[in-house]
Scaffold this motif. Structure first.
Motif, PDB file in Angstrom:
ATOM      1  N   MET A   1      55.206  77.833  39.030  1.00 45.51           N
ATOM      2  CA  MET A   1      53.970  77.715  39.808  1.00 45.51           C
ATOM      3  C   MET A   1      54.069  78.534  41.099  1.00 45.51           C
ATOM      4  O   MET A   1      55.098  78.535  41.756  1.00 45.51           O
ATOM      5  N   ARG A   2      52.995  79.219  41.393  1.00 45.92           N
ATOM      6  CA  ARG A   2      52.885  79.939  42.668  1.00 45.92           C
ATOM      7  C   ARG A   2      51.705  79.353  43.426  1.00 45.92           C
ATOM      8  O   ARG A   2      50.637  79.194  42.845  1.00 45.92           O
ATOM      9  N   ARG A   3      51.944  79.056  44.677  1.00 37.48           N
ATOM     10  CA  ARG A   3      50.860  78.505  45.490  1.00 37.48           C
ATOM     11  C   ARG A   3      50.655  79.348  46.728  1.00 37.48           C
ATOM     12  O   ARG A   3      51.622  79.851  47.311  1.00 37.48           O
ATOM     13  N   PHE A   4      49.408  79.450  47.144  1.00 37.42           N
ATOM     14  CA  PHE A   4      49.080  80.119  48.404  1.00 37.42           C
ATOM     15  C   PHE A   4      48.187  79.176  49.216  1.00 37.42           C
ATOM     16  O   PHE A   4      47.300  78.520  48.663  1.00 37.42           O
ATOM     17  N   ILE A   5      48.458  79.127  50.511  1.00 36.17           N
ATOM     18  CA  ILE A   5      47.569  78.432  51.448  1.00 36.17           C
ATOM     19  C   ILE A   5      47.070  79.485  52.427  1.00 36.17           C
ATOM     20  O   ILE A   5      47.877  80.185  53.054  1.00 36.17           O
ATOM     21  N   VAL A   6      45.759  79.612  52.536  1.00 36.68           N
ATOM     22  CA  VAL A   6      45.195  80.555  53.516  1.00 36.68           C
ATOM     23  C   VAL A   6      44.322  79.766  54.483  1.00 36.68           C
ATOM     24  O   VAL A   6      43.433  79.014  54.059  1.00 36.68           O
ATOM     25  N   VAL A   7      44.584  79.949  55.769  1.00 33.61           N
ATOM     26  CA  VAL A   7      43.851  79.220  56.803  1.00 33.61           C
ATOM     27  C   VAL A   7      42.706  80.089  57.322  1.00 33.61           C
ATOM     28  O   VAL A   7      42.930  81.181  57.837  1.00 33.61           O
ATOM     29  N   GLY A   8      41.491  79.574  57.145  1.00 31.44           N
ATOM     30  CA  GLY A   8      40.294  80.264  57.654  1.00 31.44           C
ATOM     31  C   GLY A   8      39.856  79.594  58.946  1.00 31.44           C
ATOM     32  O   GLY A   8      39.179  78.569  58.908  1.00 31.44           O
ATOM     33  N   HIS A   9      40.260  80.167  60.068  1.00 27.69           N
ATOM     34  CA  HIS A   9      40.092  79.460  61.346  1.00 27.69           C
ATOM     35  C   HIS A   9      38.643  79.183  61.716  1.00 27.69           C
ATOM     36  O   HIS A   9      38.338  78.189  62.363  1.00 27.69           O
ATOM     37  N   GLN A  10      37.751  80.092  61.323  1.00 28.39           N
ATOM     38  CA  GLN A  10      36.337  79.904  61.673  1.00 28.39           C
ATOM     39  C   GLN A  10      35.457  79.769  60.431  1.00 28.39           C
ATOM     40  O   GLN A  10      34.233  79.731  60.545  1.00 28.39           O
ATOM     41  N   ALA A  11      36.070  79.694  59.268  1.00 27.41           N
ATOM     42  CA  ALA A  11      35.292  79.690  58.016  1.00 27.41           C
ATOM     43  C   ALA A  11      34.420  78.445  57.927  1.00 27.41           C
ATOM     44  O   ALA A  11      34.891  77.319  58.125  1.00 27.41           O
ATOM     45  N   VAL A  12      33.150  78.657  57.629  1.00 24.44           N
ATOM     46  CA  VAL A  12      32.170  77.574  57.686  1.00 24.44           C
ATOM     47  C   VAL A  12      32.474  76.478  56.667  1.00 24.44           C
ATOM     48  O   VAL A  12      33.034  76.730  55.596  1.00 24.44           O
ATOM     49  N   THR A  13      32.053  75.264  57.037  1.00 24.71           N
ATOM     50  CA  THR A  13      32.240  74.111  56.154  1.00 24.71           C
ATOM     51  C   THR A  13      30.883  73.540  55.735  1.00 24.71           C
ATOM     52  O   THR A  13      30.775  72.366  55.416  1.00 24.71           O
ATOM     53  N   THR A  14      29.878  74.396  55.755  1.00 23.28           N
ATOM     54  CA  THR A  14      28.538  74.025  55.290  1.00 23.28           C
ATOM     55  C   THR A  14      28.148  74.972  54.158  1.00 23.28           C
ATOM     56  O   THR A  14      28.565  76.135  54.157  1.00 23.28           O
ATOM     57  N   PRO A  15      27.320  74.478  53.207  1.00 21.58           N
ATOM     58  CA  PRO A  15      26.830  75.386  52.159  1.00 21.58           C
ATOM     59  C   PRO A  15      25.631  76.203  52.613  1.00 21.58           C
ATOM     60  O   PRO A  15      25.114  77.025  51.847  1.00 21.58           O
ATOM     61  N   ASP A  16      25.202  76.005  53.862  1.00 18.97           N
ATOM     62  CA  ASP A  16      23.980  76.673  54.331  1.00 18.97           C
ATOM     63  C   ASP A  16      24.273  78.082  54.824  1.00 18.97           C
ATOM     64  O   ASP A  16      24.192  78.368  56.029  1.00 18.97           O
ATOM     65  N   PHE A  17      24.652  78.948  53.915  1.00 18.70           N
ATOM     66  CA  PHE A  17      24.813  80.356  54.280  1.00 18.70           C
ATOM     67  C   PHE A  17      24.267  81.209  53.139  1.00 18.70           C
ATOM     68  O   PHE A  17      24.281  80.814  51.974  1.00 18.70           O
ATOM     69  N   GLY A  18      23.795  82.382  53.509  1.00 16.77           N
ATOM     70  CA  GLY A  18      23.251  83.292  52.512  1.00 16.77           C
ATOM     71  C   GLY A  18      24.356  84.123  51.884  1.00 16.77           C
ATOM     72  O   GLY A  18      25.442  84.270  52.455  1.00 16.77           O
TER      73      GLY A  18
END
Ligand SMILES: C[S@@+](CC[C@H](N)C(=O)[O-])C[C@H]1O[C@@H](n2cnc3c(N)ncnc32)[C@H](O)[C@@H]1O
Length: 191
Positions: free
Chosen positions: A1-18
């Protein structure tokens, strides 16, 4: 198994994006979408031996972790737009659990992720030990940041776990390119 964790510091947590401005109004979700592509896409197929955790830390409801499981993934295509649509569906779920095959929503903070994978964690950083000579274990979990460096607090939490620090090369690269290089090295070791 290979795992990756990527941290999105400002990545939105709402589905309200185009889907037409993924690099603009989403807190650089585009960076993470490219990581999904690099983590799973083969020329003809998907990497079933890979999992990816995207830690979304942007507004309005952080932290949200999207857990992609290669062995279960369906409907994943190479383009960012269709992957963004899957992410939007996951964020619209509004509770933990599976949104589409192979994509699971979890409300876990960065410290929780670090603890969960502390035994197998490998920090990817350009000043680390050369990947080509690194001892990686059987189930490595590679930790990367997005377009920003880890915050001071995050860096301290990582240091407390004390993972090996590994560089894929001497230059600072984009996170998705690092994932490709890690896969390539592991493919050569264990085809
Ligand atoms: C775009 S870089 C982050 C910002 C970067 N420190 C800079 O100076 O622009 C994204 C992530 O990719 C990883 N990374 C970049 N270059 C690397 C390298 N040569 N070796 C290992 N990891 C690397 C690190 O995890 C980093 O946080």
């Amino acid at each position: 198994m290979r795992r990756f964790i990527v941290v999105g510091h400002q990545a939105v947590t709402t589905p309200d994006f185009g889907l037409d401005d993924l690099a603009g109004a989403t807190g650089r979700l585009d960076v993470l979408l490219r990581c999904v592509n690099s983590a799973f896409m083969l020329s003809h197929g998907l990497r079933e031996d890979t999992e990816l955790h995207l830690a979304l830390l942007g507004p309005p409801g952080p932290p949200t972790v999207l857990h992609f499981v290669g062995a279960e993934l369906r409907h994943l295509n190479p383009d960012e737009r269709s992957t963004a649509a899957l992410v939007r569906k996951a964020l619209a779920r509004g509770k933990e659990g599976r949104s589409t095959p192979g994509i699971h929503v979890r409300y876990q903070d960065f410290h929780g992720l670090l603890q969960e994978f502390s035994e197998t964690l490998v920090l990817l950083r350009e000043d680390g030990q050369d990947l080509r000579r690194a001892e990686l274990g059987l189930d490595p979990t590679f930790l990367l940041s997005d377009h920003r460096d880890f915050s001071r607090e995050e860096a301290a939490a990582i240091q407390a776990v004390g993972p090996p620090v590994v560089a894929v090369g001497p230059r600072a690269l984009h996170a998705d390119h690092c994932i490709v290089l890690v896969h390539n090295e592991l493919d050569r070791r264990r085809p």
